[in-house]
Motif scaffolding. Structure first.
Motif, mmCIF file in Angstrom:
data_model
loop_
_atom_site.group_PDB
_atom_site.id
_atom_site.type_symbol
_atom_site.label_atom_id
_atom_site.label_comp_id
_atom_site.label_asym_id
_atom_site.label_seq_id
_atom_site.Cartn_x
_atom_site.Cartn_y
_atom_site.Cartn_z
ATOM 1 N N GLY A 20 0.750 -1.108 0.136
ATOM 2 C CA GLY A 20 -0.109 -0.011 0.086
ATOM 3 C C GLY A 20 1.000 1.181 -0.056
ATOM 4 O O GLY A 20 1.111 1.885 1.052
ATOM 5 N N SER A 21 1.490 1.734 -1.566
ATOM 6 C CA SER A 21 2.247 2.867 -1.241
ATOM 7 C C SER A 21 2.079 3.283 -2.688
ATOM 8 O O SER A 21 1.212 3.693 -3.160
ATOM 9 N N THR A 22 3.184 3.605 -3.176
ATOM 10 C CA THR A 22 3.524 4.324 -4.448
ATOM 11 C C THR A 22 3.939 3.504 -5.503
ATOM 12 O O THR A 22 4.987 3.870 -6.137
ATOM 13 N N GLY A 23 3.488 2.158 -5.640
ATOM 14 C CA GLY A 23 4.188 1.190 -6.763
ATOM 15 C C GLY A 23 3.102 1.473 -7.698
ATOM 16 O O GLY A 23 2.767 2.550 -8.535
ATOM 17 N N LEU A 24 2.771 0.298 -8.439
ATOM 18 C CA LEU A 24 1.465 0.412 -9.411
ATOM 19 C C LEU A 24 0.289 0.931 -9.173
ATOM 20 O O LEU A 24 -0.372 1.008 -8.153
ATOM 21 N N PRO A 100 10.037 7.072 -14.260
ATOM 22 C CA PRO A 100 11.000 6.807 -13.081
ATOM 23 C C PRO A 100 10.516 6.363 -11.810
ATOM 24 O O PRO A 100 10.997 5.695 -10.878
ATOM 25 N N ALA A 101 9.407 7.367 -11.626
ATOM 26 C CA ALA A 101 8.754 7.046 -10.130
ATOM 27 C C ALA A 101 7.656 6.205 -10.008
ATOM 28 O O ALA A 101 7.408 5.601 -8.850
ATOM 29 N N ARG A 102 7.101 5.609 -11.022
ATOM 30 C CA ARG A 102 5.880 4.717 -11.151
ATOM 31 C C ARG A 102 5.504 3.923 -12.455
ATOM 32 O O ARG A 102 5.829 4.193 -13.194
ATOM 33 N N THR A 103 4.733 2.805 -12.026
ATOM 34 C CA THR A 103 4.233 2.319 -13.163
ATOM 35 C C THR A 103 2.527 2.429 -13.120
ATOM 36 O O THR A 103 2.148 2.537 -12.289
ATOM 37 N N PHE A 104 2.116 2.457 -14.574
ATOM 38 C CA PHE A 104 0.537 2.792 -14.379
ATOM 39 C C PHE A 104 -0.129 2.008 -15.333
ATOM 40 O O PHE A 104 0.402 1.581 -16.476
ATOM 41 N N ILE A 105 -1.254 1.552 -14.994
ATOM 42 C CA ILE A 105 -2.259 0.977 -15.974
ATOM 43 C C ILE A 105 -3.364 1.884 -16.068
ATOM 44 O O ILE A 105 -4.247 2.090 -15.232
ATOM 45 N N ILE A 106 -3.789 2.537 -17.641
ATOM 46 C CA ILE A 106 -5.187 3.300 -17.580
ATOM 47 C C ILE A 106 -6.023 2.672 -18.398
ATOM 48 O O ILE A 106 -5.902 1.906 -19.413
ATOM 49 N N ALA A 107 -7.287 2.608 -17.881
ATOM 50 C CA ALA A 107 -8.398 2.277 -18.482
ATOM 51 C C ALA A 107 -9.129 3.288 -18.903
ATOM 52 O O ALA A 107 -9.717 4.068 -18.264
ATOM 53 N N ASP A 108 -9.172 3.348 -20.488
ATOM 54 C CA ASP A 108 -10.014 4.363 -20.841
ATOM 55 C C ASP A 108 -11.478 4.013 -21.060
ATOM 56 O O ASP A 108 -11.698 3.100 -21.972
ATOM 57 N N THR A 109 -12.375 4.379 -20.352
ATOM 58 C CA THR A 109 -13.896 3.849 -20.268
ATOM 59 C C THR A 109 -14.690 4.707 -21.061
ATOM 60 O O THR A 109 -14.488 6.047 -21.209
ATOM 61 N N PRO A 110 -15.671 4.254 -21.799
ATOM 62 C CA PRO A 110 -16.580 4.917 -22.682
ATOM 63 C C PRO A 110 -17.466 6.046 -21.494
ATOM 64 O O PRO A 110 -17.894 5.976 -20.486
ATOM 65 N N GLY A 111 -17.977 7.317 -22.457
ATOM 66 C CA GLY A 111 -18.707 8.060 -21.848
ATOM 67 C C GLY A 111 -20.096 7.841 -22.106
ATOM 68 O O GLY A 111 -20.867 8.721 -21.327
ATOM 69 N N LEU A 223 0.406 14.436 -13.971
ATOM 70 C CA LEU A 223 1.324 13.298 -13.761
ATOM 71 C C LEU A 223 2.113 13.303 -12.244
ATOM 72 O O LEU A 223 2.090 12.228 -11.650
ATOM 73 N N ARG A 224 2.455 14.494 -12.341
ATOM 74 C CA ARG A 224 3.225 14.577 -11.036
ATOM 75 C C ARG A 224 2.369 14.062 -9.658
ATOM 76 O O ARG A 224 2.760 13.594 -8.781
ATOM 77 N N HIS A 225 1.087 14.423 -9.775
ATOM 78 C CA HIS A 225 0.220 14.009 -8.614
ATOM 79 C C HIS A 225 -0.122 12.599 -8.486
ATOM 80 O O HIS A 225 0.043 12.128 -7.578
ATOM 81 N N LEU A 226 -0.184 12.241 -9.864
ATOM 82 C CA LEU A 226 -0.409 10.817 -10.053
ATOM 83 C C LEU A 226 0.717 9.705 -9.448
ATOM 84 O O LEU A 226 0.751 8.713 -8.928
ATOM 85 N N GLU A 227 1.964 10.347 -9.538
ATOM 86 C CA GLU A 227 3.264 9.628 -9.195
ATOM 87 C C GLU A 227 3.131 9.616 -7.614
ATOM 88 O O GLU A 227 4.008 8.582 -7.182
ATOM 89 N N THR A 228 2.646 10.670 -7.136
ATOM 90 C CA THR A 228 2.884 10.626 -5.732
ATOM 91 C C THR A 228 1.714 10.365 -4.796
ATOM 92 O O THR A 228 1.839 10.229 -3.462
#
Length: 454
Positions: A20-24, A100-111, A223-228
């Motif tokens: 529970g921190s700042t990984g994936l 360099p700070a984190r890995t991400f998986i983004i789900a682009d969902t329909p509107g 992006l910086r907010h998401l990284e932290t």
């Protein structure tokens, strides 16, 4: 509640460390049609240098063929032919990238309203929901609908992305008005952690780099907010151990069987007192094996194989749990169900396969209690049935006991899917509340929900 800045932390991929921190970080986009979700993701990927040259060249060629004045970055996520032809998102598109700070998986969902089930699918595993709002239009029904679904699915963080600020002259007043409107709605909907960011996905302002056109904004770019952002561990901090058994291993030369699966919540270490459900037999953990051999302690969500100090009868579908804090055990389940098939509505008396963690049982629909108006969060009693994309409270009776927790305590053990036996298709997805009752709705306390249930 609007949060000025996120907490900081660090996460390790080691199964012996806290998850529970700042990984994936798993992200789901949300919002109305044409608010710019696909463009925002394309901009994130492009400016974070996560797009291959041949991909960018193909998108640039398609954009030029359509007569666009610049590269349409939304095409990086709209992968279906129908999506590219119509200029909309239909399916859930998953994209992976890393900094360099984190890995991400983004789900682009329909509107679109008719693809609500796809949004639910994308948000069900998300750590953060990015709710996009067109700065010219402000909050619309679909913005509220998706934010409400994110709250219902207990997504820990929400980022209010006020997009297309360039089309309102980068007005601070316009941004503040939308932020205040959303804060009022978030309070009514029970949405907790919310951060608002003004941006222009088309031009890249405040997406990866700070924008010079909005000097009045003192916060970090998206992006910086998401990284932290800190992410709570699966099952919540300090949650009790849950290991749904997926497979029984019999290592050659060993006199003990190992029970393999992914830890759904909590942690396991040698010496822990456990109970095996549904049999109720107790024992202690003798060994915990990770991919590279024995470990002193393993936490959710890592895959392990454990050995018990006694030869108990354990098989696939059983659950090894903390003896001090076992889950609920029962066959009468109340749940909030999102109906996902157009083949037939969900009606009382119908039977389905119910898959919960590694356990699959038959379930009969006892009652459709109410349908939820996802625009307002209010229940509509006497609904009788749930059609495609509708969400409602349902009572079920299972053929064998389930071992479950409240969804707010553990997503993994507090949710299940309903499967159409004739086709094998997923017909519905559901979340469970305390003692088998549904989660308290937006603006409703758990006590109110329990009072209604009784």
């Amino acid at each position: 509640m609007l949060v000025e800045s996120p907490e900081h932390g660090a996460e390790s991929a080691d199964p012996t460390e806290s998850a529970g921190s700042t990984g994936l970080l798993r992200i789901a986009t949300a919002g109305s049609v044409d608010d710019g979700k696909s463009t925002l993701i394309g901009r994130l990927l492009h400016d974070a240098k996560a797009v291959f040259e041949d991909q960018l060249a193909a998108v640039a060629a398609t954009s030029e063929r359509r007569g666009a004045s610049s590269t349409d970055l939304s095409l990086l996520t709209d992968g279906l032919r129908a999506e590219r032809e119509q200029g909309i998102t239909i399916d859930v598109a998953y994209r992976y990238f890393a900094t360099p700070a984190r890995t991400f998986i983004i789900a682009d969902t329909p509107g679109h309203v008719q693809y609500t089930r796809n949004m639910v699918t994308g948000a069900s595993t998300a750590d953060v929901a990015m709710v996009l709002v067109d700065a010219r239009k402000g909050l619309v029904e679909q913005s509220r609908r998706h934010a409400l679904l994110a709250s219902l699915l207990r997504v820990p963080h929400v980022v209010l992305c006020v997009n297309k600020m360039d089309l309102v002259g980068h007005s601070q007043a316009a941004f503040n008005e939308i932020r205040e409107d959303f804060a009022e709605f978030a309070g009514l909907a029970g949405i907790g952690s919310v951060t608002a960011v003004p941006m222009s996905a088309l031009h890249g302002d405040n997406v990866v780099e700070p924008g010079t056109a909005m000097p009045w904004y003192g916060g970090p770019p998206l992006l910086r907010h998401l990284e932290t952002l800190r992410v709570p561990p699966p099952g919540g901090p300090g949650s009790a151990a849950r290991l749904p058994v997926q497979y029984v291993l019999r290592p050659a030369g060993s006199g003990h069987r190992r029970y393999a699966g992914s830890i759904a919540a909590g942690s396991l270490q040698p010496g822990d007192a456990v109970i095996v459900l549904p049999s109720g037999r107790t024992g202690r953990i003798a060994e915990v094996h990770g991919p590279d051999g024995p470990v002193g302690r393993a936490r959710a969500p890592f895959a392990v194989a454990v050995t018990l100090d006694d030869q108990l009868d354990v098989s696939r579908g059983d659950m090894i749990c903390s003896a001090a804090h076992p889950p609920h055990l029962g066959q009468d389940i109340d749940a909030t169900v999102c109906w996902m098939t157009a083949r037939h509505p969900l009606r009382p008396g119908a039977t389905y396969l119910l898959k919960h963690t590694t356990r699959t049982v038959r379930a009969r629909v006892a009652e459709v209690v109410h349908r939820l108006d996802v625009g307002t969060g209010r229940p509509e009693p006497d609904a009788g049935e749930l059609a495609l994309n509708e969400i409602g409270r349902v009572r079920l009776r299972t053929s064998a006991p389930l071992m479950y927790d409240a969804y707010r305590d553990s997503r993994a053990t507090g949710s299940f899917i309903l499967i159409d036996e004739a086709t094998g298709d997923t017909a519905g997805a559901a979340i469970i509340g305390v003692d088998g009752s549904v989660e308290a709705g937006p603006g409703e306390s758990a006590e109110d929900s329990t009072r209604e249930h009784t």
